[in-house]
Design a protein around this motif. Sequence first.
Motif, PDB file in Angstrom:
ATOM      1  N   ARG A 164       0.825  -1.205   0.000  1.00  9.23           N
ATOM      2  CA  ARG A 164       0.000   0.000   0.000  1.00  9.23           C
ATOM      3  C   ARG A 164       0.868   1.267   0.000  1.00  9.23           C
ATOM      4  NH1 ARG A 164      -5.513  -0.643   1.104  1.00  9.23           N
ATOM      5  NH2 ARG A 164      -5.585   1.551   1.738  1.00  9.23           N
ATOM      6  N   LEU A 165       1.986   1.222   0.711  1.00 10.90           N
ATOM      7  CA  LEU A 165       2.870   2.382   0.734  1.00 10.90           C
ATOM      8  C   LEU A 165       3.561   2.586  -0.611  1.00 10.90           C
ATOM      9  CD1 LEU A 165       4.713   2.578   4.171  1.00 10.90           C
ATOM     10  CD2 LEU A 165       3.169   4.249   3.152  1.00 10.90           C
ATOM     11  N   GLN A 166       4.060   1.491  -1.214  1.00 12.17           N
ATOM     12  CA  GLN A 166       4.707   1.647  -2.516  1.00 12.17           C
ATOM     13  C   GLN A 166       3.718   2.192  -3.537  1.00 12.17           C
ATOM     14  OE1 GLN A 166       7.519  -1.257  -4.094  1.00 12.17           O
ATOM     15  NE2 GLN A 166       6.535  -1.162  -6.110  1.00 12.17           N
ATOM     16  N   ASN A 167       2.484   1.662  -3.516  1.00 13.95           N
ATOM     17  CA  ASN A 167       1.476   2.154  -4.453  1.00 13.95           C
ATOM     18  C   ASN A 167       1.174   3.634  -4.216  1.00 13.95           C
ATOM     19  OD1 ASN A 167       1.365  -0.446  -5.424  1.00 13.95           O
ATOM     20  ND2 ASN A 167      -0.542  -0.969  -4.389  1.00 13.95           N
ATOM     21  N   LEU A 168       1.044   4.013  -2.950  1.00  7.45           N
ATOM     22  CA  LEU A 168       0.762   5.403  -2.615  1.00  7.45           C
ATOM     23  C   LEU A 168       1.895   6.321  -3.092  1.00  7.45           C
ATOM     24  CD1 LEU A 168      -0.714   7.696  -1.014  1.00  7.45           C
ATOM     25  CD2 LEU A 168       0.643   6.975   0.982  1.00  7.45           C
ATOM     26  N   ILE A 169       3.135   5.935  -2.798  1.00  8.66           N
ATOM     27  CA  ILE A 169       4.284   6.781  -3.118  1.00  8.66           C
ATOM     28  C   ILE A 169       4.440   6.973  -4.621  1.00  8.66           C
ATOM     29  CG2 ILE A 169       6.807   6.878  -3.053  1.00  8.66           C
ATOM     30  CD1 ILE A 169       6.564   5.548  -0.227  1.00  8.66           C
ATOM     31  N   TRP A 170       4.372   5.882  -5.380  1.00  7.66           N
ATOM     32  CA  TRP A 170       4.618   6.016  -6.819  1.00  7.66           C
ATOM     33  C   TRP A 170       3.418   6.563  -7.571  1.00  7.66           C
ATOM     34  CZ3 TRP A 170       8.978   6.654  -8.995  1.00  7.66           C
ATOM     35  CH2 TRP A 170      10.127   6.157  -8.388  1.00  7.66           C
ATOM     36  N   ASP A 171       2.213   6.362  -7.049  1.00 11.49           N
ATOM     37  CA  ASP A 171       1.037   6.964  -7.675  1.00 11.49           C
ATOM     38  C   ASP A 171       1.036   8.480  -7.554  1.00 11.49           C
ATOM     39  OD1 ASP A 171       0.205   4.468  -8.355  1.00 11.49           O
ATOM     40  OD2 ASP A 171      -1.411   4.329  -6.887  1.00 11.49           O
ATOM     41  N   HIS A 172       1.863   9.010  -6.648  1.00 12.97           N
ATOM     42  CA  HIS A 172       1.934  10.459  -6.440  1.00 12.97           C
ATOM     43  C   HIS A 172       3.309  11.020  -6.783  1.00 12.97           C
ATOM     44  CE1 HIS A 172      -1.693   9.505  -4.139  1.00 12.97           C
ATOM     45  NE2 HIS A 172      -2.036  10.749  -4.347  1.00 12.97           N
ATOM     46  N   THR A 173       4.056  10.280  -7.607  1.00 13.00           N
ATOM     47  CA  THR A 173       5.362  10.740  -8.067  1.00 13.00           C
ATOM     48  C   THR A 173       5.289  11.034  -9.565  1.00 13.00           C
ATOM     49  OG1 THR A 173       6.551   9.464  -6.387  1.00 13.00           O
ATOM     50  CG2 THR A 173       7.796  10.107  -8.341  1.00 13.00           C
ATOM     51  N   GLN A 174       5.978  12.078  -9.967  1.00  7.95           N
ATOM     52  CA  GLN A 174       5.962  12.510 -11.356  1.00  7.95           C
ATOM     53  C   GLN A 174       7.365  12.891 -11.779  1.00  7.95           C
ATOM     54  OE1 GLN A 174       3.289  15.756 -12.017  1.00  7.95           O
ATOM     55  NE2 GLN A 174       3.877  16.048 -14.159  1.00  7.95           N
ATOM     56  N   LEU A 175       7.681  12.662 -13.055  1.00  3.78           N
ATOM     57  CA  LEU A 175       8.941  13.098 -13.648  1.00  3.78           C
ATOM     58  C   LEU A 175       8.591  14.033 -14.788  1.00  3.78           C
ATOM     59  CD1 LEU A 175      12.007  13.035 -14.090  1.00  3.78           C
ATOM     60  CD2 LEU A 175      11.699  10.965 -15.464  1.00  3.78           C
ATOM     61  N   GLY A 176       8.761  15.328 -14.575  1.00  6.25           N
ATOM     62  CA  GLY A 176       8.312  16.287 -15.575  1.00  6.25           C
ATOM     63  C   GLY A 176       6.814  16.143 -15.778  1.00  6.25           C
ATOM     64  N   GLN A 177       6.412  15.836 -16.995  1.00  4.72           N
ATOM     65  CA  GLN A 177       4.991  15.628 -17.319  1.00  4.72           C
ATOM     66  C   GLN A 177       4.602  14.149 -17.282  1.00  4.72           C
ATOM     67  OE1 GLN A 177       2.791  18.222 -17.791  1.00  4.72           O
ATOM     68  NE2 GLN A 177       4.574  19.414 -17.144  1.00  4.72           N
ATOM     69  N   HIS A 178       5.541  13.291 -16.917  1.00  7.57           N
ATOM     70  CA  HIS A 178       5.294  11.853 -16.915  1.00  7.57           C
ATOM     71  C   HIS A 178       4.894  11.385 -15.511  1.00  7.57           C
ATOM     72  CE1 HIS A 178       7.202  11.822 -20.874  1.00  7.57           C
ATOM     73  NE2 HIS A 178       8.223  12.470 -20.329  1.00  7.57           N
ATOM     74  N   GLY A 179       3.876  10.571 -15.449  1.00  5.27           N
ATOM     75  CA  GLY A 179       3.432  10.043 -14.166  1.00  5.27           C
ATOM     76  C   GLY A 179       3.820   8.590 -13.980  1.00  5.27           C
ATOM     77  N   PHE A 180       3.455   8.028 -12.834  1.00  5.33           N
ATOM     78  CA  PHE A 180       3.751   6.631 -12.530  1.00  5.33           C
ATOM     79  C   PHE A 180       2.533   5.973 -11.893  1.00  5.33           C
ATOM     80  CE2 PHE A 180       7.772   8.890 -12.420  1.00  5.33           C
ATOM     81  CZ  PHE A 180       8.619   8.067 -13.146  1.00  5.33           C
ATOM     82  N   ARG A 181       2.489   4.668 -11.991  1.00  8.26           N
ATOM     83  CA  ARG A 181       1.449   3.901 -11.317  1.00  8.26           C
ATOM     84  C   ARG A 181       2.071   2.613 -10.786  1.00  8.26           C
ATOM     85  NH1 ARG A 181      -2.384   3.020 -15.306  1.00  8.26           N
ATOM     86  NH2 ARG A 181      -1.465   0.995 -15.803  1.00  8.26           N
ATOM     87  N   SER A 182       1.724   2.258  -9.551  1.00  9.30           N
ATOM     88  CA  SER A 182       2.211   1.014  -8.948  1.00  9.30           C
ATOM     89  C   SER A 182       1.007   0.153  -8.567  1.00  9.30           C
ATOM     90  CB  SER A 182       3.055   1.311  -7.706  1.00  9.30           C
ATOM     91  OG  SER A 182       3.466   0.108  -7.071  1.00  9.30           O
ATOM     92  N   GLU A 183       1.087  -1.137  -8.860  1.00 11.50           N
ATOM     93  CA  GLU A 183      -0.047  -2.038  -8.636  1.00 11.50           C
ATOM     94  C   GLU A 183       0.370  -3.287  -7.854  1.00 11.50           C
ATOM     95  OE1 GLU A 183      -2.948  -1.417 -12.391  1.00 11.50           O
ATOM     96  OE2 GLU A 183      -0.951  -2.163 -12.934  1.00 11.50           O
ATOM     97  N   LEU A 184       1.149  -3.086  -6.810  1.00 14.84           N
ATOM     98  CA  LEU A 184       1.507  -4.210  -5.951  1.00 14.84           C
ATOM     99  C   LEU A 184       0.258  -4.759  -5.267  1.00 14.84           C
ATOM    100  CD1 LEU A 184       4.790  -3.372  -3.990  1.00 14.84           C
ATOM    101  CD2 LEU A 184       4.447  -5.134  -5.702  1.00 14.84           C
ATOM    102  N   ALA A 185       0.142  -6.074  -5.219  1.00 18.46           N
ATOM    103  CA  ALA A 185      -1.000  -6.722  -4.568  1.00 18.46           C
ATOM    104  C   ALA A 185      -0.527  -7.430  -3.302  1.00 18.46           C
ATOM    105  CB  ALA A 185      -1.661  -7.715  -5.517  1.00 18.46           C
ATOM    106  N   TRP A 186      -1.261  -7.235  -2.220  1.00 19.54           N
ATOM    107  CA  TRP A 186      -0.888  -7.817  -0.934  1.00 19.54           C
ATOM    108  C   TRP A 186      -0.754  -9.334  -1.012  1.00 19.54           C
ATOM    109  CZ3 TRP A 186      -4.916  -8.623   3.494  1.00 19.54           C
ATOM    110  CH2 TRP A 186      -4.294  -9.263   4.574  1.00 19.54           C
ATOM    111  N   GLY A 187      -1.764 -10.004  -1.565  1.00 17.22           N
ATOM    112  CA  GLY A 187      -1.762 -11.467  -1.598  1.00 17.22           C
ATOM    113  C   GLY A 187      -0.570 -12.034  -2.342  1.00 17.22           C
ATOM    114  N   LEU A 221       3.557   6.367 -16.932  1.00 17.42           N
ATOM    115  CA  LEU A 221       2.523   6.952 -17.773  1.00 17.42           C
ATOM    116  C   LEU A 221       3.168   8.099 -18.551  1.00 17.42           C
ATOM    117  CD1 LEU A 221      -0.321   6.998 -15.098  1.00 17.42           C
ATOM    118  CD2 LEU A 221       0.199   5.215 -16.773  1.00 17.42           C
ATOM    119  N   ALA A 222       3.713   7.763 -19.717  1.00 17.07           N
ATOM    120  CA  ALA A 222       4.506   8.718 -20.487  1.00 17.07           C
ATOM    121  C   ALA A 222       3.611   9.678 -21.254  1.00 17.07           C
ATOM    122  CB  ALA A 222       5.437   7.972 -21.437  1.00 17.07           C
ATOM    123  N   ALA A 223       3.853  10.977 -21.044  1.00 17.01           N
ATOM    124  CA  ALA A 223       3.079  12.002 -21.747  1.00 17.01           C
ATOM    125  C   ALA A 223       3.672  12.324 -23.112  1.00 17.01           C
ATOM    126  CB  ALA A 223       3.021  13.272 -20.893  1.00 17.01           C
TER     127      ALA A 223
END
Length: 353
Positions: free
Chosen positions: A258-281, A320-322
């Motif tokens: 949950r922390l990795q997903n939170l951190i990378w979902d709110h990180t950006q490089l210039g106009q490029h975003g990120f998404r993390s989809e780690l699953a607990w199970g 998520l490359a712009a």
Amino acid sequence: MDNTQAAWPQEDQARELKLEFSATGSEYFRIWIVNLLLSIVTLGIYSAWAKVRSNQYFYSSTRLDGSSFEYHGNPKAILKGRILALILVGGYNLAFKISPLLGLAMMVAVAIVMPVLVWRSMQFKLYNTSYRGIRFGFDGDKRSAYIHYLWLPLLVSLSLGLALPFVHQRVKRFQHSEARFGSTKFSFDASVGSFYRQYLIFFAITFVGTIVCSVAGFFLGTAFAHALPFGGPAAATILMIGLTYLWLFSIWPLFQSRLQNLIWDHTQLGQHGFRSELAWGRLTSIYLTNLLGVICTLGLFIPFAKVRVLKYRLESATMLAAGSLDDFIAGVQQDVDSTGEGVADIIDLDLAL
């Protein structure tokens, strides 16, 4: 929503670039076993070269948009850092054996120098990482390092741990927002409230699960005491402890994911975003099977375990490359002191971005 977040590419408009990790356990095992044997024979001196070999293998096995990353760390520089680390750790332990007052003075000295070493380590790690010939970098200054790695941790102690999510958010914001790729800066906009929410969820689930495991262990131990070679109270205690440890081991990946997903979902490089989809199970399953593999092979499964965890964590991330990744301009780079890198390895600080 702030202006930074508003500038992020919409997911339906961005080009999704998945990280690919091609390393295998069998390939890394050959590197790992040679590194281990040479480190033993050289009394640890070769460990700096071992680190470089391992990092070069893992970085070159990590690809984004058809290109791999590169690691450029200098083993001699890392060795110097590790020697300094051993001096610091050895001096710290020896000081307390000689005198409590001397030990306290040494503890203060280590606390004063540690933020600088952490800062240097972050500079070293990023500067020695490149992608498509462009190096990463870290622009945070020494003053900010003292704020985030000395004064804020003191706040955690003074608040009896209540400020931990706040400090965690501030440290991650410092790490991400001061990092850059070439001349393009990263940014980070996760709120303090979102960190408190993750911590509260984790502690609530941990507390409830621990109570359930304790009660279940007590009743199961009492019910099946006649079938066990030891008495009812002993059986109940063993089952209570065993179920609780199993629960705590399996719940930790929930917090990590949950922390990795939170951190990378709110990180950006210039106009490029990120998404993390780690699953607990899935992460819990990997950790449990890795633990069994390491135990059953007397440690020989360690390189396979490391590759399995890295592969899942990396391939759960998407950029998520712009636009094109070829548009980045390499920023002006300066050589950085790598002393902190070795120290970070010795004391096992998590400085990874």
